[in-house]
Design a protein around this motif. Structure first.
Motif, mmCIF file in Angstrom:
data_model
loop_
_atom_site.group_PDB
_atom_site.id
_atom_site.type_symbol
_atom_site.label_atom_id
_atom_site.label_comp_id
_atom_site.label_asym_id
_atom_site.label_seq_id
_atom_site.Cartn_x
_atom_site.Cartn_y
_atom_site.Cartn_z
ATOM 1 N N UNK A 1 0.815 -1.210 0.000
ATOM 2 C CA UNK A 1 0.000 0.000 0.000
ATOM 3 C C UNK A 1 0.854 1.266 0.000
ATOM 4 N N UNK A 2 2.169 1.150 0.208
ATOM 5 C CA UNK A 2 3.008 2.330 0.303
ATOM 6 C C UNK A 2 3.480 2.774 -1.078
ATOM 7 N N UNK A 3 3.633 4.121 -1.236
ATOM 8 C CA UNK A 3 4.150 4.719 -2.465
ATOM 9 C C UNK A 3 3.306 4.373 -3.701
ATOM 10 N N UNK A 4 2.030 4.148 -3.479
ATOM 11 C CA UNK A 4 1.134 3.935 -4.605
ATOM 12 C C UNK A 4 0.623 5.301 -5.080
ATOM 13 N N UNK A 5 0.788 5.590 -6.361
ATOM 14 C CA UNK A 5 0.332 6.851 -6.914
ATOM 15 C C UNK A 5 -1.166 6.785 -7.192
ATOM 16 N N UNK A 6 -1.928 7.596 -6.481
ATOM 17 C CA UNK A 6 -3.357 7.648 -6.719
ATOM 18 C C UNK A 6 -3.669 8.491 -7.944
ATOM 19 N N UNK A 7 -2.715 9.347 -8.346
ATOM 20 C CA UNK A 7 -2.868 10.190 -9.521
ATOM 21 C C UNK A 7 -1.587 10.105 -10.339
ATOM 22 N N UNK A 8 -1.714 10.313 -11.646
ATOM 23 C CA UNK A 8 -0.534 10.391 -12.492
ATOM 24 C C UNK A 8 0.164 11.738 -12.318
ATOM 25 N N UNK A 9 -0.586 12.738 -11.907
ATOM 26 C CA UNK A 9 -0.021 14.068 -11.667
ATOM 27 C C UNK A 9 -0.843 14.764 -10.600
ATOM 28 N N UNK A 10 -0.350 15.892 -10.145
ATOM 29 C CA UNK A 10 -1.009 16.643 -9.079
ATOM 30 C C UNK A 10 -2.446 17.001 -9.447
ATOM 31 N N UNK A 11 -3.381 16.878 -8.509
ATOM 32 C CA UNK A 11 -4.755 17.330 -8.787
ATOM 33 C C UNK A 11 -4.773 18.815 -9.126
ATOM 34 N N UNK A 12 -5.684 19.229 -9.991
ATOM 35 C CA UNK A 12 -5.758 20.626 -10.407
ATOM 36 C C UNK A 12 -6.112 21.539 -9.239
ATOM 37 N N UNK A 13 -5.635 22.787 -9.279
ATOM 38 C CA UNK A 13 -5.984 23.751 -8.226
ATOM 39 C C UNK A 13 -7.483 24.020 -8.190
ATOM 40 N N UNK A 14 -8.014 24.166 -6.992
ATOM 41 C CA UNK A 14 -9.409 24.565 -6.803
ATOM 42 C C UNK A 14 -9.408 26.063 -6.482
ATOM 43 N N UNK A 15 -9.287 26.870 -7.525
ATOM 44 C CA UNK A 15 -9.036 28.305 -7.364
ATOM 45 C C UNK A 15 -10.184 29.017 -6.655
ATOM 46 N N UNK A 16 -9.821 29.926 -5.740
ATOM 47 C CA UNK A 16 -10.789 30.724 -5.007
ATOM 48 C C UNK A 16 -10.892 32.099 -5.664
ATOM 49 N N UNK A 17 -12.016 32.788 -5.487
ATOM 50 C CA UNK A 17 -12.224 34.120 -6.040
ATOM 51 C C UNK A 17 -11.790 35.176 -5.032
ATOM 52 N N UNK A 18 -10.879 36.044 -5.426
ATOM 53 C CA UNK A 18 -10.405 37.115 -4.556
ATOM 54 C C UNK A 18 -11.398 38.263 -4.581
ATOM 55 N N UNK A 19 -11.650 38.865 -3.431
ATOM 56 C CA UNK A 19 -12.591 39.981 -3.337
ATOM 57 C C UNK A 19 -12.171 41.121 -4.263
ATOM 58 N N UNK A 20 -13.136 41.661 -5.010
ATOM 59 C CA UNK A 20 -12.901 42.801 -5.903
ATOM 60 C C UNK A 20 -11.800 42.541 -6.921
#
Length: 403
Positions: A1-20
């Motif tokens: 179970x160790x060092x198993x890659x759940x993704x081939x690459x980093x999950x995409x950013x979940x970008x937040x909206x900045x005020x104004x």
């Protein structure tokens, strides 16, 4: 179970909206590639400061996959721009600039430009003109620096532009650049020529910003005469012995209020989370190792940093929307690990500083992903060796005795 890659690459950013749609820009010190700093040894400098260890471990800064993780964490918490410290080596002054002539250029050229999500992050550069590095003069600025900046940076879609004008931050505390130009009039003339060069490339001009953090506002007459469009502080100077969080917050607010009263059109605010350059003091790089210097080190708790952000935002919102101070907030700092000011996730504070930024400066319309690279089977430290954990306790005891 160790060092198993759940993704081939980093999950995409979940970008937040900045005020104004504000620009929340964190200063970025790209000196953590092994052997790149030339001033210190990089991560080995913080071996005896385990609380400063980045949550992703001692990372390979030139690896674009590492940059992607940093971008992800920033975008998910409201930081949407990095201001890179940009160093030119002395031997290159007066000559055509190449990437090889730069110090710590890997942060931009190997990290950001090659990162999958690099274009989602705005960036700018802060021209470091100090005795240890290269400055410029009139001819050099026009013939060498500007062509390089225009080609490699300003032309990028994600380079920081305000009103279609690329922004160049200038760090000239030793007045290397001012001296090189000879006079304020000549510096203003050259800056205007740079603006014309930018217009020839389709921009509406160019913006120059001068670093200044002290209380003597008489210098701003000279800054204006030299052609600077506004000023900023890289960090806040809190010269109090063993200051409380309340005193640190008040000092930063006093600095801001002084500028609002006298220079509302000529500054942007900076939020500093801490200042503790103990590793540099010990090494003799930054300043003399004296009890008085150690007593001036401070760290705002994440909750106190949150209060600071709240109060700074109130002040920003009181200013005209078209003002620089309403549109841009600087965060001190993303990753000054040894100089001791960073909001990047660390063992001591986790994501707490970033959470304060997200909750105060954004609409909180996302759900950040707090899984670490290690959790998903990725390694960020291919070349760095992690320090000997057994040495931490002794190092901590030694530091306590010094205090």
């Amino acid at each position: 179970m160790y060092n198993i890659h759940l993704y081939d690459e980093m999950p995409d950013p979940r970008t937040v909206t900045v005020k104004e749609d504000r620009i929340i820009a964190a200063h970025y010190y790209p000196a953590w590639k092994k052997g790149a700093a030339e001033l210190h040894e990089g991560f080995p400098e913080i071996h005896s400061y385990p609380e400063r260890t980045p949550l992703m471990g001692y990372y390979d800064e030139e690896d674009p996959a590492v940059t992607d993780w940093e971008i992800k964490w920033c975008l998910e918490h409201g930081i949407n721009c990095w201001i890179y410290c940009w160093y030119r080596r002395k031997h290159n002054v007066g000559k055509k600039v190449t990437v090889e002539d730069l110090r710590c250029a890997h942060g931009i050229h190997e990290g950001l430009f090659r990162a999958k999500h690099g274009k989602q992050m705005k960036f700018s550069i802060m021209f470091e003109t100090q005795g240890a590095w290269g400055a410029s003069d009139s001819q050099d600025m026009i013939e060498n620096l500007m062509p390089f900046w225009l080609e490699h940076y300003f032309s990028k879609e994600n380079y920081l532009k305000i009103d279609n004008k690329p922004v160049l931050f200038v760090y000239d505390v030793q007045k290397q650049l001012a001296d090189a130009f000879g006079s304020a009039k000549e510096q203003a003339r050259v800056f205007d020529l740079c603006r014309e060069m930018a217009k020839e490339r389709g921009f509406d001009g160019m913006i120059f910003a001068a670093e200044y953090r002290k209380d003597d506002l008489s210098v701003f007459e000279d800054f204006r005469a030299r052609g600077y469009d506004f000023s900023f502080a890289y960090c806040h100077s809190v010269k109090l012995n063993y200051p409380t969080d309340e005193e640190v917050i008040q000092k930063q607010l006093d600095d801001t209020d002084l500028r609002i009263k006298n220079l509302p059109d000529y500054f942007v605010p900076t939020a500093s989370c801490m200042w503790d350059p103990s590793p540099r003091i010990e090494k003799g790089i930054l300043m003399e190792n004296t009890p008085e210097r150690w007593a001036r080190n401070w760290k705002l708790s994440p909750e106190s940093f949150r209060i600071l952000l709240q109060k700074l935002l109130e002040r920003m919102e009181s200013l005209p929307k078209e003002s620089y101070a309403n549109r841009l907030l600087m965060i001190d700092n993303w990753n000054e690990w040894d100089e001791g000011h960073y909001v990047s996730p660390s063992l001591e504070f986790g994501f707490n500083y970033l959470q304060a930024i997200r909750e105060e400066l954004t609409l909180r319309d996302n759900l950040p992903d707090y899984r670490l690279p290690q959790t998903l089977g990725f390694s960020c430290n291919k070349s760095w060796e992690e320090p000997d954990l057994s040495a931490y306790a002794e190092a901590a005891k030694k530091r306590l005795k010094q205090w």
